[in-house]
Design a protein around this motif. Structure first.
Motif, PDB file in Angstrom:
ATOM      1  N   ASN A 222       9.116  -1.653  11.508  1.00  0.00           N
ATOM      2  CA  ASN A 222       8.482  -0.848  10.461  1.00  0.00           C
ATOM      3  C   ASN A 222       9.213   0.467  10.222  1.00  0.00           C
ATOM      4  N   ARG A 223      10.474   0.542  10.647  1.00  0.00           N
ATOM      5  CA  ARG A 223      11.209   1.800  10.498  1.00  0.00           C
ATOM      6  C   ARG A 223      12.659   1.550  10.104  1.00  0.00           C
ATOM      7  N   LEU A 224      13.213   2.570   9.467  1.00  0.00           N
ATOM      8  CA  LEU A 224      14.634   2.582   9.159  1.00  0.00           C
ATOM      9  C   LEU A 224      15.299   3.661  10.016  1.00  0.00           C
ATOM     10  N   HIS A 225      16.459   3.355  10.544  1.00  0.00           N
ATOM     11  CA  HIS A 225      17.180   4.360  11.313  1.00  0.00           C
ATOM     12  C   HIS A 225      17.782   5.410  10.372  1.00  0.00           C
ATOM     13  N   ARG A 226      17.947   6.590  10.902  1.00  0.00           N
ATOM     14  CA  ARG A 226      18.620   7.633  10.134  1.00  0.00           C
ATOM     15  C   ARG A 226      20.069   7.227   9.898  1.00  0.00           C
ATOM     16  N   PRO A 227      20.625   7.610   8.767  1.00  0.00           N
ATOM     17  CA  PRO A 227      22.049   7.337   8.553  1.00  0.00           C
ATOM     18  C   PRO A 227      22.876   7.919   9.696  1.00  0.00           C
ATOM     19  N   PHE A 228      23.943   7.231  10.052  1.00  0.00           N
ATOM     20  CA  PHE A 228      24.736   7.634  11.204  1.00  0.00           C
ATOM     21  C   PHE A 228      25.322   9.034  11.014  1.00  0.00           C
ATOM     22  N   ALA A 229      25.652   9.384   9.780  1.00  0.00           N
ATOM     23  CA  ALA A 229      26.200  10.722   9.519  1.00  0.00           C
ATOM     24  C   ALA A 229      25.173  11.803   9.856  1.00  0.00           C
ATOM     25  N   GLU A 230      23.900  11.543   9.558  1.00  0.00           N
ATOM     26  CA  GLU A 230      22.852  12.512   9.898  1.00  0.00           C
ATOM     27  C   GLU A 230      22.688  12.624  11.405  1.00  0.00           C
ATOM     28  N   THR A 231      22.819  11.506  12.092  1.00  0.00           N
ATOM     29  CA  THR A 231      22.730  11.522  13.551  1.00  0.00           C
ATOM     30  C   THR A 231      23.828  12.392  14.152  1.00  0.00           C
ATOM     31  N   ILE A 235      23.385  15.800  16.513  1.00  0.00           N
ATOM     32  CA  ILE A 235      24.004  15.950  17.827  1.00  0.00           C
ATOM     33  C   ILE A 235      24.869  17.200  17.878  1.00  0.00           C
ATOM     34  N   VAL A 236      25.677  17.411  16.852  1.00  0.00           N
ATOM     35  CA  VAL A 236      26.538  18.586  16.805  1.00  0.00           C
ATOM     36  C   VAL A 236      25.701  19.860  16.856  1.00  0.00           C
ATOM     37  N   ALA A 237      24.620  19.897  16.079  1.00  0.00           N
ATOM     38  CA  ALA A 237      23.757  21.079  16.057  1.00  0.00           C
ATOM     39  C   ALA A 237      23.123  21.318  17.425  1.00  0.00           C
ATOM     40  N   ALA A 238      22.662  20.257  18.078  1.00  0.00           N
ATOM     41  CA  ALA A 238      22.028  20.399  19.393  1.00  0.00           C
ATOM     42  C   ALA A 238      23.026  20.903  20.426  1.00  0.00           C
ATOM     43  N   PHE A 239      24.253  20.395  20.385  1.00  0.00           N
ATOM     44  CA  PHE A 239      25.273  20.822  21.346  1.00  0.00           C
ATOM     45  C   PHE A 239      25.642  22.289  21.127  1.00  0.00           C
ATOM     46  N   LYS A 240      25.810  22.682  19.887  1.00  0.00           N
ATOM     47  CA  LYS A 240      26.177  24.081  19.611  1.00  0.00           C
ATOM     48  C   LYS A 240      25.045  25.031  20.003  1.00  0.00           C
ATOM     49  N   ARG A 241      23.812  24.650  19.710  1.00  0.00           N
ATOM     50  CA  ARG A 241      22.670  25.499  20.057  1.00  0.00           C
ATOM     51  C   ARG A 241      22.560  25.656  21.574  1.00  0.00           C
ATOM     52  N   THR A 242      22.735  24.556  22.304  1.00  0.00           N
ATOM     53  CA  THR A 242      22.591  24.611  23.755  1.00  0.00           C
ATOM     54  C   THR A 242      23.724  25.406  24.393  1.00  0.00           C
ATOM     55  N   ARG A 243      24.934  25.241  23.875  1.00  0.00           N
ATOM     56  CA  ARG A 243      26.062  25.998  24.420  1.00  0.00           C
ATOM     57  C   ARG A 243      25.859  27.493  24.195  1.00  0.00           C
ATOM     58  N   VAL A 369      16.983  18.337  26.151  1.00  0.00           N
ATOM     59  CA  VAL A 369      16.866  16.937  26.564  1.00  0.00           C
ATOM     60  C   VAL A 369      16.971  16.102  25.294  1.00  0.00           C
ATOM     61  N   MET A 370      18.016  15.299  25.231  1.00  0.00           N
ATOM     62  CA  MET A 370      18.284  14.505  24.037  1.00  0.00           C
ATOM     63  C   MET A 370      17.796  13.084  24.265  1.00  0.00           C
ATOM     64  N   ILE A 371      16.759  12.695  23.547  1.00  0.00           N
ATOM     65  CA  ILE A 371      16.194  11.354  23.636  1.00  0.00           C
ATOM     66  C   ILE A 371      16.902  10.483  22.605  1.00  0.00           C
ATOM     67  N   ALA A 372      17.614   9.466  23.091  1.00  0.00           N
ATOM     68  CA  ALA A 372      18.498   8.704  22.204  1.00  0.00           C
ATOM     69  C   ALA A 372      18.139   7.218  22.141  1.00  0.00           C
ATOM     70  N   GLY A 373      16.903   6.882  22.491  1.00  0.00           N
ATOM     71  CA  GLY A 373      16.529   5.471  22.445  1.00  0.00           C
ATOM     72  C   GLY A 373      15.033   5.290  22.402  1.00  0.00           C
ATOM     73  N   THR A 406      15.071  14.442  19.551  1.00  0.00           N
ATOM     74  CA  THR A 406      15.029  12.990  19.397  1.00  0.00           C
ATOM     75  C   THR A 406      16.068  12.571  18.366  1.00  0.00           C
ATOM     76  N   VAL A 407      17.013  11.773  18.809  1.00  0.00           N
ATOM     77  CA  VAL A 407      18.094  11.304  17.947  1.00  0.00           C
ATOM     78  C   VAL A 407      17.826   9.836  17.638  1.00  0.00           C
ATOM     79  N   GLY A 408      17.358   9.565  16.432  1.00  0.00           N
ATOM     80  CA  GLY A 408      16.914   8.216  16.102  1.00  0.00           C
ATOM     81  C   GLY A 408      17.999   7.265  15.665  1.00  0.00           C
TER      82      GLY A 408
END
Length: 470
Positions: A222-231, A235-243, A369-373, A406-408
């Motif tokens: 019942n769901r569509l995954h986010r486009p890979f480019a958005e994913t 990820i890039v935003a989360a890594f930069k923020r955490t660093r 904490v990156m939830i990837a699944g 959460t990275v869908g």
């Protein structure tokens, strides 16, 4: 001919289907239930088919994930001595996953005993492991490896072909021809299907042109995954923020499939200069072994992944990956206060070394904490996704101050559109379509989507433990 639905019905774990042709009986998958307090009880009752399991003729395995393979040792404990057919890569992975599953169970039981002794409480009521490491190793002798596209005859009147499902290394959809009563009937089991066009593995194979019965998974029905480019952007935003905050990134990941995909993605982002050089710790003996097995099966990987593997090995200064083996080194990771990327199992956070890293890093607001699944109902990972502010880990209350991201778009499962496209490969409607391996709402919504797109009438939602006559 009858089908018995003994797992992954109205939920996403415990995959197990019984096929009774009248002349032989066999299982497709024999998976462990995971998540929630009821999982233990379900696993203990899972193999009660109403007849002696020693009368099973063979087992077919779609892939190595524990929710599809994890009760094989218990099946053997109950007296099953027949063959287990699986692809060669799946057979290699089982040599790692099944003993590891037993080891985790043994350690969890030992921890409960120590904890009760420390508190002066009785050990009565502590559940023993479902099976031991030795029992897990013993069932491996029953595994019979096969190749994609190879047609095997596990029994008189039965012909099976394994097709690439694109989910994890060695995953397969099954085409089963049953010759009974002077006619051939084709059964198709999707197994867990992967997303087409995603990195690491080749895309899933199309199904055969026709089938008398099809069982299809609906994890993301019942769901569509986010486009890979958005994913990638997330990820890039989360890594930069955490660093910038001076914290660590902790990624719970299934040892097989998800860990390797995350390594691919992070390496690719560094190579394209979307991320700064990384120090990555893969803290899971099982993931380490699974990565080694993946590299031994490069023929199953897509071309871009093979190129990226070569690039990383030539540039360890850009992406430095340490595969953590011993427990002491794993403990030392908790002394790292910033700059670490820790990938650890289990993917739903309910067992394994990931729990130690969550205990140390969840309480720190500078960490992520990156939830990837997918996180099944009742798991620690699901509670984090659902916004819990306090969680219990090893009996300790831990505040959740870290950012939960959460990275869908990284799911190894096909989304609704990809599942429908796979079904479109049938040139005519299957005699019956059974929607399985999905939580109740996802399965029901997927049935509605199938009927809306194809107009098929014979689309069913089987009940747990039900037997259906074809």
């Amino acid at each position: 001919m009858r089908l018995g639905f003994y797992g992954a019905v109205g939920e996403v774990t415990g995959s197990c289907t019984l096929v009774d042709t009248g002349e032989c009986r066999f299982l497709v998958d024999c998976g462990m239930f995971q998540g929630g307090a009821e999982a233990r009880s379900k696993n203990e009752k899972a193999l009660d088919f109403g007849f002696d399991v020693r009368r099973l003729d063979f087992v077919l395995l779609t892939h190595a994930h524990i929710d599809h393979s994890g009760l094989l040792p218990r099946l053997a404990m109950l007296g099953y001595r027949g063959p287990v057919y699986a692809t060669r890569a799946t057979a290699a992975l089982l040599e790692v996953l099944l003993p590891d599953s037993a080891h985790i169970q043994e350690k969890e039981a030992e921890w409960q005993i120590r904890n009760r002794r420390r508190r002066g409480r009785s050990e009565r009521g502590i559940q023993p492991p479902l099976y031991s490491v030795l029992q897990a190793q013993t069932v491996l002798k029953q595994v019979r490896p096969v190749d994609y596209g190879q047609r095997v005859r596990p029994n008189e009147g039965i012909e099976v072909c394994f097709h690439n499902a694109g989910h994890i290394l060695g995953s397969a959809s099954l085409e089963v021809l049953v010759h009974v009563g002077g006619r051939a009937r084709r059964l198709v089991f999707s197994g867990d299907l992967g997303m087409p066009g995603r990195p690491v593995l080749n895309d899933p194979s199309a199904p055969p042109a026709s089938a008398d019965a099809v069982l299809i998974e609906s994890t993301y029905g019942n769901r569509l995954h986010r486009p890979f480019a958005e994913t990638e952007e997330e990820i890039v935003a989360a890594f930069k923020r955490t660093r910038a905050a001076g914290g660590n990134i902790v990624i719970p990941a299934f040892a097989v499939g998800r860990t390797q995909e995350i390594l691919y993605l992070l390496t690719d982002l560094v190579r394209r200069q979307r991320l700064d050089p990384l120090k990555i710790y893969v803290d899971s003996p099982m993931a380490n072994a699974a990565t080694r097995i993946t590299l031994e099966h490069r023929d199953l990987l897509d071309d871009h992944t093979c190129e990226l593997i070569d690039w990383q090995q030539a540039h360890p200064d850009k992406v430095n990956i340490e595969f953590v083996a011993d427990v002491e080194r794993s403990r030392q990771l908790n002394d790292i206060r910033h700059g670490a990327v820790i990938i650890s199992a289990s993917g739903m956070c309910d067992a394994g070394r990931i729990k130690y890293h969550l205990r140390e890093n969840l309480r720190r607001s500078e960490c992520t904490v990156m939830i990837a699944g997918f996180q099944a109902a009742g798991t620690l990972g699901r509670r984090l996704v659902d916004g819990a502010r306090l969680v219990r880990i090893f009996g300790e209350t831990v505040p959740v101050r870290a950012k939960i991201c959460t990275v869908g778009g990284l799911s190894a499962h096909a989304d609704q559109a990809a599942l429908l496209d796979w079904l479109a490969g049938f040139h005519k409607p299957p005699g019956k379509l059974f929607v399985v391996h999905g939580e109740a709402t996802a399965s029901a919504d997927f049935r509605a989507a199938v009927q809306a797109r194809f107009g098929w009438e014979e689309v069913h939602l089987p009940l747990p433990g039900s037997m259906v006559t074809l």
